[in-house]
Design a protein around this motif. Sequence first.
Motif, PDB file in Angstrom:
ATOM      1  N   GLY A 113      -3.742 -18.660   5.885  1.00  0.00           N
ATOM      2  CA  GLY A 113      -3.861 -17.247   6.207  1.00  0.00           C
ATOM      3  C   GLY A 113      -2.555 -16.568   6.555  1.00  0.00           C
ATOM      4  O   GLY A 113      -2.519 -15.353   6.756  1.00  0.00           O
ATOM      5  N   MET A 114      -1.458 -17.320   6.627  1.00  0.00           N
ATOM      6  CA  MET A 114      -0.181 -16.745   7.041  1.00  0.00           C
ATOM      7  C   MET A 114       0.366 -15.842   5.942  1.00  0.00           C
ATOM      8  O   MET A 114       0.280 -16.145   4.745  1.00  0.00           O
ATOM      9  CB  MET A 114       0.812 -17.870   7.349  1.00  0.00           C
ATOM     10  CG  MET A 114       2.103 -17.404   7.980  1.00  0.00           C
ATOM     11  SD  MET A 114       3.145 -18.822   8.439  1.00  0.00           S
ATOM     12  CE  MET A 114       4.520 -17.981   9.226  1.00  0.00           C
ATOM     13  N   ALA A 115       0.967 -14.715   6.346  1.00  0.00           N
ATOM     14  CA  ALA A 115       1.451 -13.733   5.374  1.00  0.00           C
ATOM     15  C   ALA A 115       2.457 -14.340   4.404  1.00  0.00           C
ATOM     16  O   ALA A 115       2.413 -14.060   3.196  1.00  0.00           O
ATOM     17  CB  ALA A 115       2.069 -12.544   6.096  1.00  0.00           C
ATOM     18  N   LEU A 116       3.361 -15.184   4.897  1.00  0.00           N
ATOM     19  CA  LEU A 116       4.364 -15.765   4.009  1.00  0.00           C
ATOM     20  C   LEU A 116       3.742 -16.726   3.006  1.00  0.00           C
ATOM     21  O   LEU A 116       4.257 -16.881   1.896  1.00  0.00           O
ATOM     22  CB  LEU A 116       5.451 -16.462   4.823  1.00  0.00           C
ATOM     23  CG  LEU A 116       6.352 -15.540   5.644  1.00  0.00           C
ATOM     24  CD1 LEU A 116       7.378 -16.345   6.419  1.00  0.00           C
ATOM     25  CD2 LEU A 116       7.046 -14.514   4.751  1.00  0.00           C
ATOM     26  N   LYS A 117       2.639 -17.375   3.368  1.00  0.00           N
ATOM     27  CA  LYS A 117       1.918 -18.197   2.405  1.00  0.00           C
ATOM     28  C   LYS A 117       1.318 -17.320   1.311  1.00  0.00           C
ATOM     29  O   LYS A 117       1.316 -17.677   0.119  1.00  0.00           O
ATOM     30  CB  LYS A 117       0.821 -18.996   3.112  1.00  0.00           C
ATOM     31  CG  LYS A 117      -0.113 -19.755   2.156  1.00  0.00           C
ATOM     32  CD  LYS A 117       0.647 -20.737   1.272  1.00  0.00           C
ATOM     33  CE  LYS A 117      -0.289 -21.469   0.325  1.00  0.00           C
ATOM     34  NZ  LYS A 117       0.460 -22.328  -0.619  1.00  0.00           N
ATOM     35  N   LYS A 118       0.806 -16.157   1.689  1.00  0.00           N
ATOM     36  CA  LYS A 118       0.262 -15.231   0.703  1.00  0.00           C
ATOM     37  C   LYS A 118       1.347 -14.750  -0.250  1.00  0.00           C
ATOM     38  O   LYS A 118       1.100 -14.571  -1.448  1.00  0.00           O
ATOM     39  CB  LYS A 118      -0.403 -14.048   1.408  1.00  0.00           C
ATOM     40  CG  LYS A 118      -1.632 -14.425   2.230  1.00  0.00           C
ATOM     41  CD  LYS A 118      -2.182 -13.213   2.980  1.00  0.00           C
ATOM     42  CE  LYS A 118      -3.348 -13.584   3.869  1.00  0.00           C
ATOM     43  NZ  LYS A 118      -3.838 -12.418   4.656  1.00  0.00           N
ATOM     44  N   VAL A 119       2.561 -14.545   0.276  1.00  0.00           N
ATOM     45  CA  VAL A 119       3.673 -14.160  -0.591  1.00  0.00           C
ATOM     46  C   VAL A 119       3.971 -15.276  -1.589  1.00  0.00           C
ATOM     47  O   VAL A 119       4.166 -15.019  -2.785  1.00  0.00           O
ATOM     48  CB  VAL A 119       4.927 -13.821   0.245  1.00  0.00           C
ATOM     49  CG1 VAL A 119       6.129 -13.569  -0.670  1.00  0.00           C
ATOM     50  CG2 VAL A 119       4.681 -12.610   1.130  1.00  0.00           C
ATOM     51  N   GLU A 120       4.011 -16.519  -1.098  1.00  0.00           N
ATOM     52  CA  GLU A 120       4.233 -17.646  -2.004  1.00  0.00           C
ATOM     53  C   GLU A 120       3.206 -17.665  -3.127  1.00  0.00           C
ATOM     54  O   GLU A 120       3.548 -17.800  -4.309  1.00  0.00           O
ATOM     55  CB  GLU A 120       4.164 -18.968  -1.232  1.00  0.00           C
ATOM     56  CG  GLU A 120       5.359 -19.279  -0.369  1.00  0.00           C
ATOM     57  CD  GLU A 120       5.391 -20.723   0.098  1.00  0.00           C
ATOM     58  OE1 GLU A 120       6.367 -21.108   0.761  1.00  0.00           O
ATOM     59  OE2 GLU A 120       4.441 -21.491  -0.198  1.00  0.00           O
ATOM     60  N   ARG A 121       1.955 -17.542  -2.750  1.00  0.00           N
ATOM     61  CA  ARG A 121       0.879 -17.629  -3.744  1.00  0.00           C
ATOM     62  C   ARG A 121       0.962 -16.473  -4.743  1.00  0.00           C
ATOM     63  O   ARG A 121       0.761 -16.665  -5.950  1.00  0.00           O
ATOM     64  CB  ARG A 121      -0.485 -17.641  -3.046  1.00  0.00           C
ATOM     65  CG  ARG A 121      -1.655 -17.920  -3.993  1.00  0.00           C
ATOM     66  CD  ARG A 121      -2.955 -18.038  -3.218  1.00  0.00           C
ATOM     67  NE  ARG A 121      -2.935 -19.168  -2.304  1.00  0.00           N
ATOM     68  CZ  ARG A 121      -3.217 -20.416  -2.669  1.00  0.00           C
ATOM     69  NH1 ARG A 121      -3.511 -20.690  -3.919  1.00  0.00           N
ATOM     70  NH2 ARG A 121      -3.206 -21.387  -1.784  1.00  0.00           N
ATOM     71  N   TYR A 122       1.262 -15.271  -4.254  1.00  0.00           N
ATOM     72  CA  TYR A 122       1.339 -14.106  -5.144  1.00  0.00           C
ATOM     73  C   TYR A 122       2.482 -14.291  -6.147  1.00  0.00           C
ATOM     74  O   TYR A 122       2.336 -13.979  -7.337  1.00  0.00           O
ATOM     75  CB  TYR A 122       1.545 -12.832  -4.330  1.00  0.00           C
ATOM     76  CG  TYR A 122       1.225 -11.566  -5.091  1.00  0.00           C
ATOM     77  CD1 TYR A 122      -0.058 -11.032  -5.086  1.00  0.00           C
ATOM     78  CD2 TYR A 122       2.204 -10.896  -5.829  1.00  0.00           C
ATOM     79  CE1 TYR A 122      -0.367  -9.876  -5.788  1.00  0.00           C
ATOM     80  CE2 TYR A 122       1.909  -9.742  -6.534  1.00  0.00           C
ATOM     81  CZ  TYR A 122       0.617  -9.243  -6.506  1.00  0.00           C
ATOM     82  OH  TYR A 122       0.320  -8.101  -7.206  1.00  0.00           O
TER      83      TYR A 122
END
Length: 286
Positions: A113-122
Amino acid sequence: MAGPVLVIGATGTVGSRLVMELGQRGEKVRAATREPAAARRRSGDAVELVEFDFERPETFAPALAGVERVFLIARPGDEQADRVAAPLIDEMKRQGVRHVVNLTAMGVEMLEGMALKKVERYLEDSGIGFTHLRPNFFMQVFSGGPLLTDIRSTGAIHVPAAAARISYVDVRDIAAVAAAALSEAGHVGRAYTLTGGEALDHHEIARAISEAAGKTVRYVPISEDAARRAIEGAGLPPERAERLVGFYRLVRHGFCTPVSPDVHTVLGRPPISFARFAKDSAACWR
């Protein structure tokens, strides 16, 4: 001939060092900053400066014009970093960017759920070539900002880390790995966890700083409540204080203790030690 490398956050702790590293490799650098005029007054005409602001998407396309490689740092202290990074990644794809070296944080691959993980995935889902750099806490937190103020004013380090060990990494190593990933083959599709070569507790950190500075610096463990009061007393909002306290909760559970071989693997040399960092930074504590 390869076009310029766009460095986002070029005046920051990592970005400014990366600009130097890339220049030493003979790369043409385009340094992205919210205030290029102010940056030009400080640095002169050594690098190309371009206006860039995550909150102003109209700055994205001009900054990316002619660029195939980008260093991305998506506001690590922002719990909504993915909100501003996603439109930029979309524009990178439209502009034909081929490789993004993306600075996130150690362990984000385990924090869905961490924002930086979402950036990685995007970024991964965009189809653009990527390299993720996941650093641990920077050694430089002790040579600037609140911890430097703490050391100077109290002669001590006050953090809610208990006896936990952290494999702190030197920003110089992070920048060197980023420069290698941007300018050498073989790094696309990789993720590197960047740490120092040893995990130290804060008593050991304090001893290393004491030895380098020639004065006694102590470590004083504090509670979460004391940390919140200190952070908010420094002018940060309560949500920021809670986020920082939460990071130290992970620290106490050993989240930041592992030592990774990735700096050595990429650079072909051991990571900079904390003792070396302390020696190089000693003047700031005297």
